[in-house]
Design a protein around this motif. Structure first.
Motif, PDB file in Angstrom:
ATOM      1  N   TRP A  91       0.834  -1.202   0.000  1.00  0.00           N
ATOM      2  CA  TRP A  91       0.000   0.000   0.000  1.00  0.00           C
ATOM      3  C   TRP A  91       0.868   1.251   0.000  1.00  0.00           C
ATOM      4  N   ALA A  94       2.927   1.468  -3.641  1.00  0.00           N
ATOM      5  CA  ALA A  94       2.348   1.698  -4.967  1.00  0.00           C
ATOM      6  C   ALA A  94       0.850   1.979  -4.997  1.00  0.00           C
ATOM      7  N   GLN A  96      -1.257   3.930  -2.797  1.00  0.00           N
ATOM      8  CA  GLN A  96      -1.899   5.071  -2.144  1.00  0.00           C
ATOM      9  C   GLN A  96      -2.633   5.975  -3.134  1.00  0.00           C
ATOM     10  N   ASP A  97      -2.110   6.095  -4.352  1.00  0.00           N
ATOM     11  CA  ASP A  97      -2.755   6.950  -5.347  1.00  0.00           C
ATOM     12  C   ASP A  97      -4.097   6.393  -5.801  1.00  0.00           C
ATOM     13  N   MET A  98      -4.291   5.069  -5.651  1.00  0.00           N
ATOM     14  CA  MET A  98      -5.559   4.462  -6.066  1.00  0.00           C
ATOM     15  C   MET A  98      -6.645   4.625  -5.011  1.00  0.00           C
ATOM     16  N   ARG A  99      -6.228   4.987  -3.810  1.00  0.00           N
ATOM     17  CA  ARG A  99      -7.140   5.209  -2.692  1.00  0.00           C
ATOM     18  C   ARG A  99      -8.030   3.988  -2.452  1.00  0.00           C
ATOM     19  N   GLY A 102      -7.133   0.619  -4.289  1.00  0.00           N
ATOM     20  CA  GLY A 102      -5.916   0.022  -3.759  1.00  0.00           C
ATOM     21  C   GLY A 102      -6.125  -0.581  -2.388  1.00  0.00           C
ATOM     22  N   TRP A 103      -6.919   0.098  -1.553  1.00  0.00           N
ATOM     23  CA  TRP A 103      -7.161  -0.417  -0.206  1.00  0.00           C
ATOM     24  C   TRP A 103      -8.019  -1.682  -0.248  1.00  0.00           C
ATOM     25  N   HIS A 164       2.751   0.794 -11.525  1.00  0.00           N
ATOM     26  CA  HIS A 164       1.438   1.431 -11.406  1.00  0.00           C
ATOM     27  C   HIS A 164       0.518   0.569 -10.535  1.00  0.00           C
ATOM     28  N   GLY A 165      -0.247   1.230  -9.709  1.00  0.00           N
ATOM     29  CA  GLY A 165      -1.150   0.508  -8.817  1.00  0.00           C
ATOM     30  C   GLY A 165      -2.155  -0.355  -9.545  1.00  0.00           C
TER      31      GLY A 165
END
Length: 244
Positions: A91, A94, A96-99, A102-103, A164-165
């Motif tokens: 997390w 890579a 965090q930008d997907m919010r 990603g979580w 990239h996420g």
């Protein structure tokens, strides 16, 4: 009435549990290093935790100091080291930008690891009893953590920034699915070989150790790819054959 004498334990008998706790300290410290942005050190600590996890059980059997509390400690530490820690590290690296997306991938991976370990604990008594003859059901949690870190190994081997996420998140979810799957994967603890080949095994181990020291990330990528081939073979072997 005579007071019963307290039970005494030797230091040697405590070594397996001390190794388990040492692995937990490595995993928790890896999370700290990841928060500080020291991702390479964090990965090496998780790898160290995986090695210690593979040794503590064998040491307990060798010293005849197996216990129920030791088994519970091992399982709880595995969840932190190979479930929570990889999720947090990936997390921070890579995703965090997907919010939210990603979580979600992190939660899928962590919960899958939890379910895999719970099934393994029960499996010593029931569910995995059949699989234990030849290996595990699904990918074990230490191997799952190493597979989840494959994008990081690749990025570090190529000396580039985080992937990239959108690539990392689906990969984490896929690894989670492999951990809770029901297909059989081999247990290398049960691997045997003829005595005449011992010298080749020793030389091969020395070569692997040298490769890990000289080219750690590329070697870990290679080990992950080899294990993925083994997993793919296990899946193909499990697939039902078409009727003749």
């Amino acid at each position: 009435m005579e007071t019963p004498r307290p039970r005494r334990m030797s230091i040697l008998g405590l070594l397996p549990n001390m190794m388990t706790v040492g692995a937990l300290c490595a995993g928790v410290t890896a999370m700290r290093f990841a928060i500080e942005g020291r991702f390479g050190a964090a990965l090496l600590l998780i790898f160290l935790a995986a090695i210690m996890d593979g040794l503590d059980g064998r040491l307990a059997r060798l010293l005849r100091s197996e216990s129920q509390i030791g088994a519970e400690l091992d399982s709880l530490c595995d969840f932190v080291n190979f479930g929570v820690a990889p999720g947090l590290i990936l997390w921070l690296w890579a995703l965090q930008d997907m919010r939210a997306a990603g979580w979600i991938a992190v939660l899928i991976y962590v919960v899958s690891c939890l379910l895999r370990l719970a099934r393994f604990n029960v499996g010593h008594r029931a569910i995995d009893a059949q699989a234990q003859k030849g290996g595990f059901q699904g990918v074990p949690s230490p191997a799952g953590a190493m597979l989840a870190f494959l994008p990081m190994f690749v990025a570090f081997a190529l000396d580039q920034g985080p992937l990239h996420g959108a690539l990392v998140a689906p990969w984490m979810a896929l690894v989670g699915a492999l951990m809770i799957a029901r297909f059989q994967t081999p247990s290398f603890k049960k691997l045997t070989f003829e005595a005449q080949y011992v010298r080749f095994v020793v030389v091969g181990f020395a070569a692997l150790l040298a490769a890990l020291l000289a080219y750690p990330w590329a070697t870990l990528v290679a080990l992950d790819l080899i294990y993925l081939v083994i997993v793919a073979f296990s899946l193909v072997r499990r697939a039902p054959k078409p009727p003749e």
